[in-house]
Motif scaffolding. Structure first.
Motif, PDB file in Angstrom:
ATOM      1  N   TYR A   1       0.800  -1.230   0.000  1.00 24.78           N
ATOM      2  CA  TYR A   1       0.000   0.000   0.000  1.00 24.78           C
ATOM      3  C   TYR A   1       0.834   1.283   0.000  1.00 24.78           C
ATOM      4  O   TYR A   1       0.512   2.207  -0.751  1.00 24.78           O
ATOM      5  CB  TYR A   1      -1.056  -0.037   1.099  1.00 24.78           C
ATOM      6  CG  TYR A   1      -2.104  -1.084   0.813  1.00 24.78           C
ATOM      7  CD1 TYR A   1      -2.828  -1.060  -0.374  1.00 24.78           C
ATOM      8  CD2 TYR A   1      -2.355  -2.119   1.706  1.00 24.78           C
ATOM      9  CE1 TYR A   1      -3.774  -2.029  -0.671  1.00 24.78           C
ATOM     10  CE2 TYR A   1      -3.309  -3.090   1.419  1.00 24.78           C
ATOM     11  CZ  TYR A   1      -4.015  -3.045   0.239  1.00 24.78           C
ATOM     12  OH  TYR A   1      -4.946  -3.998  -0.050  1.00 24.78           O
ATOM     13  N   PRO A   2       1.906   1.375   0.746  1.00 16.49           N
ATOM     14  CA  PRO A   2       2.731   2.590   0.632  1.00 16.49           C
ATOM     15  C   PRO A   2       3.302   2.790  -0.777  1.00 16.49           C
ATOM     16  O   PRO A   2       3.402   3.923  -1.251  1.00 16.49           O
ATOM     17  CB  PRO A   2       3.832   2.374   1.667  1.00 16.49           C
ATOM     18  CG  PRO A   2       3.194   1.491   2.696  1.00 16.49           C
ATOM     19  CD  PRO A   2       2.330   0.555   1.885  1.00 16.49           C
ATOM     20  N   ARG A   3       3.647   1.698  -1.452  1.00 17.88           N
ATOM     21  CA  ARG A   3       4.145   1.817  -2.834  1.00 17.88           C
ATOM     22  C   ARG A   3       3.073   2.338  -3.781  1.00 17.88           C
ATOM     23  O   ARG A   3       3.387   2.891  -4.833  1.00 17.88           O
ATOM     24  CB  ARG A   3       4.677   0.468  -3.333  1.00 17.88           C
ATOM     25  CG  ARG A   3       5.999   0.088  -2.691  1.00 17.88           C
ATOM     26  CD  ARG A   3       6.725  -1.019  -3.447  1.00 17.88           C
ATOM     27  NE  ARG A   3       5.895  -2.126  -3.847  1.00 17.88           N
ATOM     28  CZ  ARG A   3       5.848  -3.317  -3.234  1.00 17.88           C
ATOM     29  NH1 ARG A   3       6.588  -3.546  -2.173  1.00 17.88           N
ATOM     30  NH2 ARG A   3       5.071  -4.269  -3.690  1.00 17.88           N
ATOM     31  N   LEU A   4       1.807   2.171  -3.405  1.00 18.56           N
ATOM     32  CA  LEU A   4       0.691   2.656  -4.223  1.00 18.56           C
ATOM     33  C   LEU A   4       0.253   4.065  -3.812  1.00 18.56           C
ATOM     34  O   LEU A   4      -0.758   4.564  -4.305  1.00 18.56           O
ATOM     35  CB  LEU A   4      -0.495   1.692  -4.125  1.00 18.56           C
ATOM     36  CG  LEU A   4      -0.261   0.281  -4.681  1.00 18.56           C
ATOM     37  CD1 LEU A   4      -1.499  -0.586  -4.474  1.00 18.56           C
ATOM     38  CD2 LEU A   4       0.123   0.338  -6.148  1.00 18.56           C
ATOM     39  N   GLY A   5       1.016   4.685  -2.904  1.00 22.84           N
ATOM     40  CA  GLY A   5       0.717   6.055  -2.516  1.00 22.84           C
ATOM     41  C   GLY A   5      -0.131   6.211  -1.275  1.00 22.84           C
ATOM     42  O   GLY A   5      -0.565   7.314  -0.950  1.00 22.84           O
ATOM     43  N   TYR A   6      -0.351   5.134  -0.540  1.00 23.14           N
ATOM     44  CA  TYR A   6      -1.147   5.186   0.685  1.00 23.14           C
ATOM     45  C   TYR A   6      -0.251   5.465   1.886  1.00 23.14           C
ATOM     46  O   TYR A   6       0.861   4.937   1.969  1.00 23.14           O
ATOM     47  CB  TYR A   6      -1.904   3.864   0.903  1.00 23.14           C
ATOM     48  CG  TYR A   6      -3.056   3.693  -0.052  1.00 23.14           C
ATOM     49  CD1 TYR A   6      -4.354   3.994   0.330  1.00 23.14           C
ATOM     50  CD2 TYR A   6      -2.841   3.255  -1.360  1.00 23.14           C
ATOM     51  CE1 TYR A   6      -5.412   3.857  -0.550  1.00 23.14           C
ATOM     52  CE2 TYR A   6      -3.894   3.122  -2.255  1.00 23.14           C
ATOM     53  CZ  TYR A   6      -5.177   3.421  -1.835  1.00 23.14           C
ATOM     54  OH  TYR A   6      -6.226   3.297  -2.718  1.00 23.14           O
TER      55      TYR A   6
END
Length: 145
Positions: free
Chosen positions: A119-124
């Motif tokens: 999720y952080p890699r997806l901008g979250y």
């Protein structure tokens, strides 16, 4: 193609959820919540969408919770893994949230460590943690672009 789920999709949705979440039972010590979700009710509410290309590829469940869109569940079949299907489903949810002018929130179990990295890699951004119904959940949010 992503389209609203129909009652005819329920068996494929349930099978996809069971296959996707079964590997986490040993880690969590219990069935993950998506394994017992009431997909028939969610389909009737219009909150489930499926990815389909002649065959069922996966599904996403999301709905408006007032200040945000809650992305509750996303899962893809074994055959669709690694083909961008999950990302396309998430982008579909993000576009609905953008049109509504709302951020997307989601949660994942703390023991689903793969998700904590995705999720952080997806901008979250992580916005909190809490225990709900015996599940240790980590919450993330992505603001509309």
């Amino acid at each position: 193609m992503i389209r609203p789920a129909t009652p005819e999709d329920e068996a494929a949705i349930r099978a996809c959820a069971i296959a996707a979440y079964t590997p986490y039972i040993a880690r969590m010590g219990r069935d993950p919540a998506p394994m017992s979700a009431d997909y028939a009710a969610q389909i009737a509410q219009g909150v489930v969408h499926v990815a389909y290309d002649g065959a069922f590829l996966g599904f996403i469940t999301f709905y408006d919770e007032g200040p945000h869109i809650l992305l509750e569940n996303v899962a893809v079949t074994e055959a669709a893994r690694g083909r961008g299907t999950g990302r396309k489903l998430i982008a579909f949810c993000e576009e609905a949230a953008r049109l509504a002018g709302k951020p997307v929130q989601l949660y994942t179990n703390a023991k689903m460590t793969e998700n904590l990295a995705i999720y952080p890699r997806l901008g979250y951004a992580m916005i909190g943690e809490r225990v709900e119904n015996g599940f240790h959940r980590v919450y993330f949010q992505k603001n509309p672009a």
